[in-house]
Design a protein around this motif. Structure first.
Motif, PDB file in Angstrom:
ATOM      1  N   ALA A 121       0.825  -1.208   0.000  1.00 13.20           N
ATOM      2  CA  ALA A 121       0.000   0.000   0.000  1.00 13.20           C
ATOM      3  C   ALA A 121       0.858   1.255   0.000  1.00 13.20           C
ATOM      4  N   LEU A 122       1.970   1.244   0.746  1.00 12.55           N
ATOM      5  CA  LEU A 122       2.831   2.421   0.807  1.00 12.55           C
ATOM      6  C   LEU A 122       3.481   2.682  -0.548  1.00 12.55           C
ATOM      7  N   VAL A 123       3.970   1.633  -1.191  1.00 13.51           N
ATOM      8  CA  VAL A 123       4.546   1.801  -2.531  1.00 13.51           C
ATOM      9  C   VAL A 123       3.492   2.312  -3.507  1.00 13.51           C
ATOM     10  N   ALA A 124       2.299   1.743  -3.430  1.00 15.59           N
ATOM     11  CA  ALA A 124       1.238   2.133  -4.359  1.00 15.59           C
ATOM     12  C   ALA A 124       0.814   3.584  -4.190  1.00 15.59           C
ATOM     13  N   THR A 125       0.855   4.071  -2.956  1.00 13.40           N
ATOM     14  CA  THR A 125       0.374   5.431  -2.702  1.00 13.40           C
ATOM     15  C   THR A 125       1.478   6.479  -2.716  1.00 13.40           C
ATOM     16  N   ASN A 126       2.749   6.063  -2.714  1.00 10.05           N
ATOM     17  CA  ASN A 126       3.859   7.015  -2.676  1.00 10.05           C
ATOM     18  C   ASN A 126       4.750   6.927  -3.906  1.00 10.05           C
ATOM     19  N   THR A 127       4.252   6.288  -4.945  1.00 11.89           N
ATOM     20  CA  THR A 127       4.968   6.193  -6.219  1.00 11.89           C
ATOM     21  C   THR A 127       4.134   6.870  -7.295  1.00 11.89           C
ATOM     22  N   PRO A 128       4.750   7.653  -8.175  1.00 14.37           N
ATOM     23  CA  PRO A 128       3.976   8.233  -9.289  1.00 14.37           C
ATOM     24  C   PRO A 128       3.216   7.133 -10.030  1.00 14.37           C
ATOM     25  N   GLU A 129       1.973   7.399 -10.374  1.00 18.90           N
ATOM     26  CA  GLU A 129       1.116   6.352 -10.932  1.00 18.90           C
ATOM     27  C   GLU A 129       1.680   5.742 -12.208  1.00 18.90           C
ATOM     28  N   ASN A 130       2.414   6.518 -12.999  1.00 20.12           N
ATOM     29  CA  ASN A 130       2.967   5.952 -14.230  1.00 20.12           C
ATOM     30  C   ASN A 130       4.117   4.991 -13.957  1.00 20.12           C
ATOM     31  N   HIS A 131       4.618   4.952 -12.717  1.00 21.30           N
ATOM     32  CA  HIS A 131       5.675   4.008 -12.347  1.00 21.30           C
ATOM     33  C   HIS A 131       5.195   2.978 -11.327  1.00 21.30           C
ATOM     34  N   ALA A 132       3.900   3.021 -10.970  1.00 23.83           N
ATOM     35  CA  ALA A 132       3.399   2.164  -9.895  1.00 23.83           C
ATOM     36  C   ALA A 132       3.534   0.685 -10.243  1.00 23.83           C
ATOM     37  N   GLY A 133       3.190   0.292 -11.462  1.00 25.64           N
ATOM     38  CA  GLY A 133       3.267  -1.110 -11.847  1.00 25.64           C
ATOM     39  C   GLY A 133       4.683  -1.653 -11.780  1.00 25.64           C
ATOM     40  N   TYR A 134       5.632  -0.850 -12.268  1.00 30.69           N
ATOM     41  CA  TYR A 134       7.039  -1.257 -12.217  1.00 30.69           C
ATOM     42  C   TYR A 134       7.488  -1.407 -10.764  1.00 30.69           C
ATOM     43  N   ALA A 135       7.140  -0.424  -9.919  1.00 31.91           N
ATOM     44  CA  ALA A 135       7.555  -0.468  -8.516  1.00 31.91           C
ATOM     45  C   ALA A 135       6.947  -1.667  -7.795  1.00 31.91           C
ATOM     46  N   LEU A 136       5.670  -1.951  -8.063  1.00 34.30           N
ATOM     47  CA  LEU A 136       5.018  -3.093  -7.424  1.00 34.30           C
ATOM     48  C   LEU A 136       5.599  -4.410  -7.922  1.00 34.30           C
ATOM     49  N   ALA A 266       9.111 -10.370 -12.837  1.00 34.18           N
ATOM     50  CA  ALA A 266       8.238  -9.320 -12.297  1.00 34.18           C
ATOM     51  C   ALA A 266       8.647  -7.910 -12.733  1.00 34.18           C
ATOM     52  N   PRO A 267       9.939  -7.534 -12.659  1.00 31.98           N
ATOM     53  CA  PRO A 267      10.306  -6.187 -13.131  1.00 31.98           C
ATOM     54  C   PRO A 267      10.042  -6.005 -14.625  1.00 31.98           C
ATOM     55  N   ILE A 268      10.226  -7.074 -15.395  1.00 30.33           N
ATOM     56  CA  ILE A 268       9.975  -7.000 -16.840  1.00 30.33           C
ATOM     57  C   ILE A 268       8.508  -6.723 -17.111  1.00 30.33           C
ATOM     58  N   TRP A 269       7.631  -7.461 -16.426  1.00 35.31           N
ATOM     59  CA  TRP A 269       6.193  -7.246 -16.620  1.00 35.31           C
ATOM     60  C   TRP A 269       5.778  -5.849 -16.168  1.00 35.31           C
ATOM     61  N   GLY A 270       6.432  -5.338 -15.117  1.00 35.10           N
ATOM     62  CA  GLY A 270       6.125  -3.970 -14.683  1.00 35.10           C
ATOM     63  C   GLY A 270       6.426  -2.950 -15.753  1.00 35.10           C
ATOM     64  N   LYS A 271       7.571  -3.092 -16.424  1.00 40.67           N
ATOM     65  CA  LYS A 271       7.930  -2.188 -17.522  1.00 40.67           C
ATOM     66  C   LYS A 271       6.968  -2.332 -18.697  1.00 40.67           C
ATOM     67  N   ILE A 272       6.603  -3.579 -19.016  1.00 41.03           N
ATOM     68  CA  ILE A 272       5.669  -3.809 -20.126  1.00 41.03           C
ATOM     69  C   ILE A 272       4.319  -3.187 -19.807  1.00 41.03           C
ATOM     70  N   GLY A 273       3.885  -3.303 -18.543  1.00 44.17           N
ATOM     71  CA  GLY A 273       2.611  -2.721 -18.147  1.00 44.17           C
ATOM     72  C   GLY A 273       2.578  -1.219 -18.320  1.00 44.17           C
ATOM     73  N   GLU A 274       3.716  -0.542 -18.080  1.00 46.81           N
ATOM     74  CA  GLU A 274       3.777   0.902 -18.288  1.00 46.81           C
ATOM     75  C   GLU A 274       3.541   1.262 -19.750  1.00 46.81           C
ATOM     76  N   ARG A 275       3.930   0.360 -20.661  1.00 46.69           N
ATOM     77  CA  ARG A 275       3.801   0.649 -22.093  1.00 46.69           C
ATOM     78  C   ARG A 275       2.451   0.240 -22.674  1.00 46.69           C
ATOM     79  N   ILE A 276       1.971  -0.961 -22.343  1.00 48.78           N
ATOM     80  CA  ILE A 276       0.771  -1.476 -23.007  1.00 48.78           C
ATOM     81  C   ILE A 276      -0.464  -1.476 -22.108  1.00 48.78           C
ATOM     82  N   GLY A 277      -0.288  -1.202 -20.828  1.00 43.08           N
ATOM     83  CA  GLY A 277      -1.410  -1.196 -19.902  1.00 43.08           C
ATOM     84  C   GLY A 277      -1.439  -2.450 -19.042  1.00 43.08           C
ATOM     85  N   TYR A 278      -1.847  -2.285 -17.774  1.00 44.56           N
ATOM     86  CA  TYR A 278      -1.800  -3.402 -16.839  1.00 44.56           C
ATOM     87  C   TYR A 278      -2.942  -4.383 -17.031  1.00 44.56           C
ATOM     88  N   GLY A 279      -4.032  -3.948 -17.651  1.00 40.74           N
ATOM     89  CA  GLY A 279      -5.105  -4.869 -17.978  1.00 40.74           C
ATOM     90  C   GLY A 279      -4.628  -5.931 -18.963  1.00 40.74           C
TER      91      GLY A 279
END
Length: 411
Positions: A121-136, A266-279
């Motif tokens: 929750a802390l990472v999700a709420t204290n990370t810029p939303e465009n980087h949230a998926g990568y951080a998570l 996991a970090p790879i999918w986070g980067k991909i999610g930033e580009r194509i969307g997490y859905g």
């Protein structure tokens, strides 16, 4: 010093790693502890099932309450609370003398724990939303690393000192995480709300958010689907021809294959999610995980099974970080602590239901059919969400994004 979400992520990763390692050092060996230390000779499987289930049930029931406090007072205080409570709980594990006392401590752990959900929750709420998926995604590798290192440490400690002493090691590891939370974790300032909140009101508010409820349903279904098969893996390893004396080691290696895949993917999918969307990433992860689970039925030797578990883990590593990133998008910042606690409750309910269903099915049908159900469940979920648009919720002015957008240099 200016707030840096990257530095915070690093510190939170270390804390989560210690807590995850602490869990894996001792808790997987509870059946042995029940048998050898607490004298449970009859109905060991039933005692083991109850001992595990009560923690998940207690955690699921209390999670909305802790989430409400997190939104009011901050996620860091919840990490500190959970850290000291877990340190004490592991010490109590060391002291228990009968299975009833053990169940009592397990209930206490479920009610008072929550360090890793608070970090999410802390990472999700204290990370810029465009980087949230990568951080998570990065954060999820901490628990994967802990699940690899923890059992190895636990096995060595149990062999050298004894099974009971593993709880002392776990307590020490959690105390380090507690210390990390106090000293190095930063959280952007939260102004305590003057609005009186209650769990019933929070649940009603969550129910009005259709996107969030869909994500919570997916979390519960996915968690139950995964846990249908996880407890049966050791038995399946024996069925594949592993020696009885080395079955634990072989199972540990196969479990580690998923953890190693998660560390890589996991970090790879986070980067991909930033580009194509997490859905889309969620869809790909569910499809890949489902197919990987189905293919495990076709291979009947340990090496091939281990390779397929790695492939399964590589795709499934996308699922939970994507769900967390979508929860960020689906909720206002002021509700996210409660949203992630509800997500934790969904995870715990699925984790509790899965083994019960899996054990029941394994007694009625073959273990291969349980793999079929596991894989088919993931594919069905992926088809149900295939055309779903996970739209972001616009924050109200009162709940503005807590991450300072203008200070990019500070990140």
């Amino acid at each position: 010093m200016a707030f840096s979400w990257k530095r915070n992520l690093f510190v939170l990763w270390i804390g989560s790693f210690f807590v995850s390692s602490a869990y894996c050092v001792s808790i997987p060996f509870l059946p042995i502890f029940l048998h050898d230390q607490l004298g449970v000779q009859d109905h060991l499987e039933t005692w083991t099932g109850v001992t595990f289930a009560v923690t998940f049930l207690a955690s699921a029931l209390i999670a909305p309450f802790w989430g409400s406090l997190a939104d009011r007072y901050g996620r860091k205080p919840m990490m500190i609370r959970a850290g000291i409570c877990l340190t004490i709980t592991y010490l109590l594990y060391f002291l228990v003398q009968n299975p009833y006392e053990l169940i009592g401590v397990r209930i206490m752990e479920g009610l008072l724990a929550g360090y890793i959900p608070a970090t999410v929750a802390l990472v999700a709420t204290n990370t810029p939303e465009n980087h949230a998926g990568y951080a998570l995604g990065i954060l999820s590798t901490s628990t994967a690393a802990g699940s690899i290192i923890g059992p190895l440490v636990g096995g060595v400690v149990s062999q050298w000192l004894g099974n009971r002493e593993t709880f002392l090691v776990s307590s020490g590891l959690v105390f380090i995480a507690f210390f990390i939370a106090i000293i190095w974790v930063n959280e952007l300032k939260i102004s305590p709300s003057t609005v009186r909140r209650n769990v019933a009101g929070d649940l009603k508010e969550a129910a009005s958010n259709r996107g969030l409820m869909i994500l919570l349903g997916i979390t519960l279904a996915v968690s139950a689907s995964v846990m249908i098969i996880e407890p049966l893996l050791t038995a399946y390893v024996l069925k594949l021809g592993a020696d009885q004396k080395t079955a634990t080691l072989s199972s540990g290696i196969i479990f580690s294959a998923v953890g190693i895949a998660t560390l890589i993917a996991a970090p790879i999918w986070g980067k991909i999610g930033e580009r194509i969307g997490y859905g889309k990433v969620l869809f790909i992860g569910l499809v890949g995980g489902g197919i990987g689970s189905l293919l495990q039925i076709a291979f009947h030797d340990l090496v091939s099974f281990g390779v397929l578990r790695f492939i399964y883990g590589f795709f499934f590593a996308a699922v939970y970080p994507a769900l967390s990133a979508l929860i960020v998008r689906a909720t206002d910042p002021g509700f996210r602590g409660r949203a992630f606690s509800l997500n934790q409750a969904s995870t715990q309910m699925g984790t509790m239901l899965g083994p019960v269903v899996g054990g029941f099915l394994a007694n009625l049908i073959s273990i291969y059919a349980v793999f079929l159900i596991n894989g088919a469940s993931m594919l069905i979920i992926s088809l149900l969400i295939r055309k779903r648009k996970f739209a972001a919720r616009t924050a109200s002015p009162a709940n503005a994004d807590p991450v300072p957008r203008q200070n990019k240099a500070a990140t």
